[in-house]
Design a protein around this motif. Structure first.
Motif, mmCIF file in Angstrom:
data_model
loop_
_atom_site.group_PDB
_atom_site.id
_atom_site.type_symbol
_atom_site.label_atom_id
_atom_site.label_comp_id
_atom_site.label_asym_id
_atom_site.label_seq_id
_atom_site.Cartn_x
_atom_site.Cartn_y
_atom_site.Cartn_z
ATOM 1 N N ASP A 12 -12.793 28.178 4.505
ATOM 2 C CA ASP A 12 -12.114 29.013 3.795
ATOM 3 C C ASP A 12 -10.547 28.517 4.067
ATOM 4 O OD1 ASP A 12 -10.736 29.798 6.753
ATOM 5 O OD2 ASP A 12 -11.364 31.934 6.299
ATOM 6 N N PRO A 14 -8.761 26.158 2.097
ATOM 7 C CA PRO A 14 -8.451 26.123 0.765
ATOM 8 C C PRO A 14 -8.322 27.953 0.327
ATOM 9 C CG PRO A 14 -10.838 24.615 0.933
ATOM 10 C CD PRO A 14 -10.554 25.628 2.017
ATOM 11 N N ASP A 15 -9.235 28.628 0.809
ATOM 12 C CA ASP A 15 -8.910 30.129 -0.078
ATOM 13 C C ASP A 15 -7.402 30.303 0.058
ATOM 14 O OD1 ASP A 15 -10.927 29.897 -1.868
ATOM 15 O OD2 ASP A 15 -12.190 30.442 -0.781
ATOM 16 N N ALA A 18 -4.976 29.858 -0.954
ATOM 17 C CA ALA A 18 -4.451 30.103 -2.285
ATOM 18 C C ALA A 18 -3.360 31.646 -2.269
ATOM 19 C CB ALA A 18 -5.136 30.363 -3.091
ATOM 20 N N ARG A 22 0.726 33.009 -3.418
ATOM 21 C CA ARG A 22 0.717 33.733 -3.742
ATOM 22 C C ARG A 22 1.913 35.136 -3.125
ATOM 23 N NH1 ARG A 22 -4.501 34.228 -4.349
ATOM 24 N NH2 ARG A 22 -5.091 35.633 -2.839
ATOM 25 N N LEU A 46 -9.052 20.757 -2.525
ATOM 26 C CA LEU A 46 -10.022 21.858 -2.174
ATOM 27 C C LEU A 46 -8.784 22.839 -3.405
ATOM 28 C CD1 LEU A 46 -12.766 22.037 -0.184
ATOM 29 C CD2 LEU A 46 -13.074 21.762 -3.216
ATOM 30 N N ALA A 47 -8.126 22.231 -2.206
ATOM 31 C CA ALA A 47 -6.974 23.282 -2.014
ATOM 32 C C ALA A 47 -5.822 23.016 -3.012
ATOM 33 C CB ALA A 47 -5.672 23.329 -0.383
ATOM 34 N N GLU A 49 -7.274 22.406 -5.921
ATOM 35 C CA GLU A 49 -7.460 22.391 -7.119
ATOM 36 C C GLU A 49 -7.317 24.332 -7.553
ATOM 37 O OE1 GLU A 49 -11.761 21.219 -7.307
ATOM 38 O OE2 GLU A 49 -10.871 19.313 -8.173
ATOM 39 N N ARG A 50 -7.012 24.888 -6.124
ATOM 40 C CA ARG A 50 -7.212 26.322 -5.999
ATOM 41 C C ARG A 50 -5.411 26.559 -6.536
ATOM 42 N NH1 ARG A 50 -12.037 27.149 -2.305
ATOM 43 N NH2 ARG A 50 -13.463 25.577 -2.732
ATOM 44 N N THR A 51 -4.881 25.925 -5.987
ATOM 45 C CA THR A 51 -3.066 26.510 -6.453
ATOM 46 C C THR A 51 -2.341 25.774 -7.556
ATOM 47 O OG1 THR A 51 -2.699 24.449 -4.590
ATOM 48 C CG2 THR A 51 -2.976 26.884 -3.891
ATOM 49 N N GLU A 52 -1.382 26.024 -7.986
ATOM 50 C CA GLU A 52 -0.226 25.545 -8.635
ATOM 51 C C GLU A 52 1.040 24.941 -7.888
ATOM 52 O OE1 GLU A 52 -0.251 28.616 -11.915
ATOM 53 O OE2 GLU A 52 -2.342 27.592 -12.464
#
Length: 338
Positions: A12, A14-15, A18, A22, A46-47, A49-52
């Motif tokens: 988990d 990568p989540d 994210a 935040r 994966l991280a 792709e899930r963050t900016e």
């Protein structure tokens, strides 16, 4: 001082990166520990792709685990997925090697490895293990060379410091702050601990779950670097050794590193229950809000420019939020609403 985070790589992660983005963390480092973690590069992809915004990278890579071409290609891929957000750090291998029964790699090997890795990313022909090689990726298979990425090196002594000064863009340290930490404009320090509630005891269940894994490193490190005699000097050390020494001598590193940086293993629990928890605030960044802030101020005064916090326990999100709420006072970035 920048406020970053680290994770012992899990499914988990990568989540969780994210979530850290935040909250407001500047960077997330994840561990290269294949004996207890999924692949560091897959998790970072994966991280990405899930963050900016948040910076990402391996902290730390252990050179002996992969050919320099493999790490160079993976780095280039991640730089394409998260342009401008990637940094890489290297270390000689505490968990990444000792948990498999090996000692640390030599600084001569580290020097040669990083030179080859950097040369590959620049697009040069380099020599490794007697062979000449180059990144041959056609267009669309990797970013064009040179691939620019900052490199931090984990060093505590003079040999590591010399290699870092020659090849690194900054220092990555943990467990102790080296005397030369202030010599670098980028000096990251990996820390564990938890923000305790006012009047919360050091042996609360929250303290055990969230602060215990970092506290246990004092025992793990004492065993690896000082042997049994060093462990016996610590509160609860005798009880810890009794559990570890139940394993055959050639397998005791497995008992030491089980649950490393994640939870308390059987030996750690024995030491904690024997009163070893009295050192929690001494060996981790744990305490009430004021105490944690004071510890961070001391790190900044010692030359640390980036605090890298690894949360533990059953509620990682809450630990990230509580720590950032305290630590963000030390950064110009300020807090970001979660």
């Amino acid at each position: 001082m920048q406020v970053s985070c680290a994770f012992p790589t899990a499914l988990d992660t990568p989540d969780k990166i994210a979530v850290a983005e935040r909250i407001g963390y500047q960077r997330a480092w994840i561990y290269d520990t294949p004996q207890q973690s999924p692949d560091v590069w897959m998790s970072l992809a994966l991280a990405a792709e899930r963050t900016e915004r948040i910076g990402i990278g391996p902290g730390v890579l252990v050179p002996s685990l992969r050919h320099p071409m493999v790490n160079a290609a993976a780095t280039a891929t991640l730089c394409d997925l998260a342009p401008g957000r990637v940094a890489v750090s290297f270390g000689t291998g505490f968990t990444g090697r000792r948990a498999m029964g090996y000692g640390a790699i030599t600084w001569a090997f580290m020097d040669a490895y990083i030179r080859a890795y950097q040369g590959l990313l620049r697009g040069e022909v380099v020599e490794w293990e007697g062979a000449r090689m180059q990144m041959l990726h056609p267009d669309g298979h990797a970013p064009k060379r040179p691939v620019e990425v900052p490199i931090l090196i984990s060093a505590l002594g003079p040999k590591g410091n010399a290699v870092t000064k020659k090849l690194g863009d900054g220092l990555f340290s943990t467990l102790v702050v080296p005397d030369f930490a202030g010599d670098y404009s980028w000096s990251a320090y990996l820390a564990w601990g938890t923000v305790l509630d006012d009047e919360e005891s050091d042996d609360s269940e929250h303290a055990r779950a969230a602060g215990g894994p970092g506290w246990a490193l004092s025992l793990h490190g004492a065993m690896e670097f000082g042997g049994p005699d060093a462990v016996r000097e610590l509160p609860g050390g005798d009880q810890w050794l009794q559990v570890v020494q139940r394993r055959p001598e050639g397998e005791r590193h497995l008992a030491v590193h089980s649950q490393h940086c994640v939870g308390l293993n059987d030996a750690d629990n024995a030491a904690w229950d024997a009163g070893g928890n009295v050192t929690l605030r001494d060996v981790t960044v744990s305490g009430d809000r004021a105490q944690v802030r004071d510890k961070l101020e001391q790190l900044r005064a010692a030359g640390i420019t980036e605090i890298v916090y690894q949360p533990c326990g059953p509620d990682i999100d809450r630990e990230l939020e509580r720590f950032y709420d305290v630590a963000s006072d030390l950064t110009d970035a300020g807090k970001v609403d979660a």
